[in-house]
Write a protein that holds these residues in place. Structure first.
Motif, PDB file in Angstrom:
ATOM      1  N   PRO A  97       0.797  -1.231   0.000  1.00 15.71           N
ATOM      2  CA  PRO A  97       0.000   0.000   0.000  1.00 15.71           C
ATOM      3  C   PRO A  97       0.831   1.283   0.000  1.00 15.71           C
ATOM      4  CG  PRO A  97      -0.026  -0.989   2.179  1.00 15.71           C
ATOM      5  CD  PRO A  97       0.693  -1.949   1.280  1.00 15.71           C
ATOM      6  N   THR A  98       1.300   1.668  -1.174  1.00 15.83           N
ATOM      7  CA  THR A  98       1.983   2.947  -1.350  1.00 15.83           C
ATOM      8  C   THR A  98       1.111   3.842  -2.222  1.00 15.83           C
ATOM      9  OG1 THR A  98       3.158   2.256  -3.359  1.00 15.83           O
ATOM     10  CG2 THR A  98       4.208   1.776  -1.241  1.00 15.83           C
ATOM     11  N   ALA A  99       1.358   5.129  -2.176  1.00 20.22           N
ATOM     12  CA  ALA A  99       0.562   6.072  -2.972  1.00 20.22           C
ATOM     13  C   ALA A  99       0.644   5.745  -4.460  1.00 20.22           C
ATOM     14  CB  ALA A  99       1.034   7.504  -2.704  1.00 20.22           C
ATOM     15  N   GLU A 100       1.832   5.361  -4.917  1.00 18.12           N
ATOM     16  CA  GLU A 100       1.998   5.033  -6.334  1.00 18.12           C
ATOM     17  C   GLU A 100       1.183   3.812  -6.731  1.00 18.12           C
ATOM     18  OE1 GLU A 100       4.409   5.514  -4.169  1.00 18.12           O
ATOM     19  OE2 GLU A 100       5.176   7.489  -4.823  1.00 18.12           O
ATOM     20  N   ASN A 101       1.182   2.785  -5.884  1.00 18.61           N
ATOM     21  CA  ASN A 101       0.423   1.574  -6.191  1.00 18.61           C
ATOM     22  C   ASN A 101      -1.076   1.833  -6.153  1.00 18.61           C
ATOM     23  OD1 ASN A 101       2.715   0.042  -6.567  1.00 18.61           O
ATOM     24  ND2 ASN A 101       2.747  -0.762  -4.483  1.00 18.61           N
ATOM     25  N   LEU A 193      -2.688   6.733   1.223  1.00 23.50           N
ATOM     26  CA  LEU A 193      -3.514   7.040   0.063  1.00 23.50           C
ATOM     27  C   LEU A 193      -3.006   8.308  -0.639  1.00 23.50           C
ATOM     28  CD1 LEU A 193      -7.137   6.430   1.420  1.00 23.50           C
ATOM     29  CD2 LEU A 193      -5.592   4.834   0.276  1.00 23.50           C
ATOM     30  N   PRO A 194      -3.188   8.385  -1.967  1.00 18.68           N
ATOM     31  CA  PRO A 194      -2.819   9.616  -2.672  1.00 18.68           C
ATOM     32  C   PRO A 194      -3.665  10.786  -2.179  1.00 18.68           C
ATOM     33  CG  PRO A 194      -3.233   7.798  -4.205  1.00 18.68           C
ATOM     34  CD  PRO A 194      -3.719   7.352  -2.875  1.00 18.68           C
ATOM     35  N   LYS A 195      -3.167  11.977  -2.414  1.00 21.29           N
ATOM     36  CA  LYS A 195      -3.899  13.168  -2.021  1.00 21.29           C
ATOM     37  C   LYS A 195      -5.153  13.327  -2.885  1.00 21.29           C
ATOM     38  CE  LYS A 195       0.175  15.690  -0.378  1.00 21.29           C
ATOM     39  NZ  LYS A 195       0.998  16.916  -0.527  1.00 21.29           N
ATOM     40  N   PRO A 196      -6.214  13.920  -2.346  1.00 27.52           N
ATOM     41  CA  PRO A 196      -7.434  14.139  -3.141  1.00 27.52           C
ATOM     42  C   PRO A 196      -7.134  14.890  -4.433  1.00 27.52           C
ATOM     43  CG  PRO A 196      -7.840  14.617  -0.829  1.00 27.52           C
ATOM     44  CD  PRO A 196      -6.358  14.392  -0.960  1.00 27.52           C
ATOM     45  N   THR A 197      -7.896  14.581  -5.457  1.00 30.47           N
ATOM     46  CA  THR A 197      -7.692  15.206  -6.765  1.00 30.47           C
ATOM     47  C   THR A 197      -8.970  15.871  -7.242  1.00 30.47           C
ATOM     48  OG1 THR A 197      -8.253  13.156  -7.938  1.00 30.47           O
ATOM     49  CG2 THR A 197      -5.926  13.537  -7.414  1.00 30.47           C
ATOM     50  N   GLN A 198      -8.815  16.820  -8.117  1.00 28.13           N
ATOM     51  CA  GLN A 198      -9.955  17.549  -8.680  1.00 28.13           C
ATOM     52  C   GLN A 198     -10.385  16.865  -9.973  1.00 28.13           C
ATOM     53  OE1 GLN A 198      -9.290  21.606 -10.244  1.00 28.13           O
ATOM     54  NE2 GLN A 198     -10.877  22.286  -8.828  1.00 28.13           N
ATOM     55  N   GLU A 205     -11.771  19.159  -4.560  1.00 31.52           N
ATOM     56  CA  GLU A 205     -10.946  17.969  -4.686  1.00 31.52           C
ATOM     57  C   GLU A 205     -11.626  16.812  -3.952  1.00 31.52           C
ATOM     58  OE1 GLU A 205      -7.200  19.136  -3.077  1.00 31.52           O
ATOM     59  OE2 GLU A 205      -6.480  19.938  -4.995  1.00 31.52           O
ATOM     60  N   LEU A 206     -11.628  15.640  -4.575  1.00 19.95           N
ATOM     61  CA  LEU A 206     -12.314  14.487  -3.999  1.00 19.95           C
ATOM     62  C   LEU A 206     -11.290  13.422  -3.585  1.00 19.95           C
ATOM     63  CD1 LEU A 206     -15.358  14.105  -6.424  1.00 19.95           C
ATOM     64  CD2 LEU A 206     -15.207  15.338  -4.243  1.00 19.95           C
ATOM     65  N   PRO A 207     -11.534  12.776  -2.448  1.00 20.04           N
ATOM     66  CA  PRO A 207     -10.573  11.778  -1.945  1.00 20.04           C
ATOM     67  C   PRO A 207     -10.657  10.473  -2.734  1.00 20.04           C
ATOM     68  CG  PRO A 207     -12.500  11.830  -0.545  1.00 20.04           C
ATOM     69  CD  PRO A 207     -12.684  12.949  -1.538  1.00 20.04           C
ATOM     70  N   TYR A 208      -9.627   9.671  -2.618  1.00 27.92           N
ATOM     71  CA  TYR A 208      -9.637   8.313  -3.172  1.00 27.92           C
ATOM     72  C   TYR A 208     -10.477   7.438  -2.249  1.00 27.92           C
ATOM     73  CZ  TYR A 208      -6.106   9.476  -6.638  1.00 27.92           C
ATOM     74  OH  TYR A 208      -5.445  10.023  -7.711  1.00 27.92           O
ATOM     75  N   ILE A 209     -11.285   6.572  -2.858  1.00 31.25           N
ATOM     76  CA  ILE A 209     -12.280   5.859  -2.055  1.00 31.25           C
ATOM     77  C   ILE A 209     -12.370   4.377  -2.446  1.00 31.25           C
ATOM     78  CG2 ILE A 209     -13.724   7.850  -1.485  1.00 31.25           C
ATOM     79  CD1 ILE A 209     -14.745   5.548  -4.341  1.00 31.25           C
ATOM     80  N   ALA A 217     -20.663   1.292   6.365  1.00 31.06           N
ATOM     81  CA  ALA A 217     -21.040   2.671   6.664  1.00 31.06           C
ATOM     82  C   ALA A 217     -20.442   3.623   5.631  1.00 31.06           C
ATOM     83  CB  ALA A 217     -20.561   3.052   8.064  1.00 31.06           C
ATOM     84  N   LEU A 218     -21.142   4.704   5.387  1.00 29.91           N
ATOM     85  CA  LEU A 218     -20.635   5.753   4.510  1.00 29.91           C
ATOM     86  C   LEU A 218     -19.585   6.568   5.256  1.00 29.91           C
ATOM     87  CD1 LEU A 218     -20.920   7.309   1.804  1.00 29.91           C
ATOM     88  CD2 LEU A 218     -22.611   8.756   2.970  1.00 29.91           C
ATOM     89  N   THR A 219     -18.382   6.612   4.701  1.00 30.38           N
ATOM     90  CA  THR A 219     -17.287   7.365   5.306  1.00 30.38           C
ATOM     91  C   THR A 219     -16.568   8.130   4.196  1.00 30.38           C
ATOM     92  OG1 THR A 219     -15.571   5.672   5.004  1.00 30.38           O
ATOM     93  CG2 THR A 219     -16.975   5.481   6.968  1.00 30.38           C
ATOM     94  N   PRO A 220     -15.647   9.011   4.542  1.00 32.13           N
ATOM     95  CA  PRO A 220     -14.903   9.719   3.489  1.00 32.13           C
ATOM     96  C   PRO A 220     -14.070   8.801   2.604  1.00 32.13           C
ATOM     97  CG  PRO A 220     -14.735  10.913   5.560  1.00 32.13           C
ATOM     98  CD  PRO A 220     -15.392   9.604   5.875  1.00 32.13           C
ATOM     99  N   TYR A 221     -13.792   7.566   3.046  1.00 29.47           N
ATOM    100  CA  TYR A 221     -13.001   6.648   2.227  1.00 29.47           C
ATOM    101  C   TYR A 221     -13.813   5.433   1.748  1.00 29.47           C
ATOM    102  CZ  TYR A 221     -12.643   4.516   6.875  1.00 29.47           C
ATOM    103  OH  TYR A 221     -12.935   3.989   8.098  1.00 29.47           O
ATOM    104  N   ILE A 222     -15.100   5.374   2.067  1.00 30.09           N
ATOM    105  CA  ILE A 222     -15.982   4.310   1.577  1.00 30.09           C
ATOM    106  C   ILE A 222     -17.249   4.936   1.008  1.00 30.09           C
ATOM    107  CG2 ILE A 222     -17.389   2.300   2.152  1.00 30.09           C
ATOM    108  CD1 ILE A 222     -15.480   1.600   4.346  1.00 30.09           C
ATOM    109  N   MET A 223     -17.517   4.676  -0.261  1.00 32.68           N
ATOM    110  CA  MET A 223     -18.764   5.104  -0.874  1.00 32.68           C
ATOM    111  C   MET A 223     -19.712   3.912  -0.974  1.00 32.68           C
ATOM    112  SD  MET A 223     -18.780   8.383  -1.661  1.00 32.68           S
ATOM    113  CE  MET A 223     -18.058   8.561  -0.011  1.00 32.68           C
ATOM    114  N   ARG A 224     -20.914   4.083  -0.486  1.00 34.16           N
ATOM    115  CA  ARG A 224     -21.951   3.062  -0.553  1.00 34.16           C
ATOM    116  C   ARG A 224     -23.164   3.636  -1.274  1.00 34.16           C
ATOM    117  NH1 ARG A 224     -25.262   1.805   4.648  1.00 34.16           N
ATOM    118  NH2 ARG A 224     -26.898   1.950   3.088  1.00 34.16           N
TER     119      ARG A 224
END
Length: 370
Positions: A97-101, A193-198, A205-209, A217-224
């Motif tokens: 789990p690296t930002a690049e991967n 995780l990578p930084k949020p992108t536009q 800017e939206l986070p990686y999810i 549960a709905l969280t900033p890193y899980i979309m349901r």
């Protein structure tokens, strides 16, 4: 069969002869036994015996007769070999789990499933096991079976990125994920995780999810998905579009489970071993699942035996009987949504209605109830 690369060899062990030799080269030296009193069982036979057990779903007694090995010896060989497969393959076939991967995973999801900033599809399955001694209802799930939980994050190509194996069957998906090391690290922001992108000009800017179903549960890193309940029977168009787009990306993990259980028929019925060995079996088969997919990725589609196609119409796989859905939990006070998570989902919804729209989503949404 080994020298001629006969298809029956692949059907027997679920590996081509070339891939078997590659695997034997990796794990064989780890369970080479020294001569003492009698001739030891060679690594090739040990690996063949274990793969046949995993791929056929036969009992250990049946496999012991086929290989002319004692039943107790067969049990010991399977346990040792599964542990060795896991030990040797886990660092090679699972995600670092690296930002690049994570960005590479997200790129695949955007290209193949049209979902930007997606770093994986999250889901859990019950793996049926025989009731452990003196376990009471600890492993008894809501389906009426005894099971352990296999919690995974899958990439866009049906490989498992991260795993949590062995939680009691009575627990729900959301509970297992929250208590797992994976869930704790996501919650604490320790997944690199990578930084949020536009995604759109003049938009936040939206986070990686991760994409998941209603069990989480709905969280900033899980979309349901947007929930359907007695107070909101009819979703509007934009919510249906979001649910469709999320479902389209999320189902890769369902297909990954289908591939796993179709290839390794040990999952076709409850695993009749000790709980420790059952966990080793799940570890070994998930590692082999990734090992085969990654090896065949460079082959033409016609030459692949594990996963021939990733087109949308061919990914609705039938799950084997040893996998059952984990219990879904409605959104309630126990799983309170943060305002930021709600805003993130709304922004993704707007994106799929505008810049991120795809031509076929309108027909899909209008012809199906999402």
């Amino acid at each position: 069969m080994l020298n001629s690369n006969d298809p029956k060899y692949c059907n027997f062990l679920r590996l081509s002869s070339i891939l078997f030799e590659k695997l034997l080269e990796i794990v064989g030296p780890k369970f080479q036994k020294q001569y003492a009193v009698r001739e030891p069982i060679p690594p090739r036979t040990r690996l063949e015996l274990t793969l046949r057990y995993l791929s056929s779903g036969d009992s250990m007694a049946s496999v012991s007769y086929a290989f002319r090995v004692g039943n107790n010896t067969t049990s010991k060989i399977i346990s040792e070999t599964c542990q060795c497969i896991w030990d040797e393959l886990q660092e090679k076939v699972f995600l670092n789990p690296t930002a690049e991967n994570w960005q590479m995973v997200a790129k695949d999801f955007e290209e193949q499933w049209n979902y930007p900033n997606c770093i994986g599809a999250l889901d859990g399955k019950h793996v049926k096991v025989e009731a452990p001694p003196n376990s009471g209802s600890t492993y008894y799930n809501y389906k009426g079976d005894h099971s352990i939980n296999l919690m995974t994050i899958s990439d866009a190509k049906y490989s498992f990125l991260l795993l949590d194996i062995g939680a009691e069957g009575r627990q729900s998906d959301g509970g297992v994920f929250r208590k797992s090391e994976i869930g704790i690290r996501f919650e604490n922001g320790n997944m690199n995780l990578p930084k949020p992108t536009q995604l759109e000009m003049n938009k936040p800017e939206l986070p990686y999810i991760l994409v998941a179903d209603e069990a989480f549960a709905l969280t900033p890193y899980i979309m349901r998905p947007f929930p359907r309940n007695t107070h909101d029977l009819d979703l509007d168009l934009r919510k249906k579009v979001f649910n469709y787009r999320l479902s389209r990306a999320r189902r890769v993990v369902e297909s990954a489970f289908g591939l796993l259980a179709t290839r390794w028929r040990i999952y076709r019925k409850p695993i009749n071993t000790s709980l420790t060995t059952a966990i080793k079996i799940v570890q070994a088969t998930t590692a082999l699942h990734n090992f085969i997919i990654q090896f065949e990725a460079s082959l033409p589609l016609a030459e692949r035996t594990y996963c021939r196609n990733n087109q949308e119409e061919n990914t609705n796989l039938i799950y084997a009987s040893a996998f059952t859905e984990t219990e879904s939990l409605r959104e309630n006070s126990q799983y309170a949504q943060s305002q930021y998570a709600v805003q993130v989902r709304e922004h993704y919804t707007d994106f799929f209605m505008n810049t991120g729209a795809v031509d076929w989503q309108w027909d899909k949404v209008l012809s199906n109830d999402f």
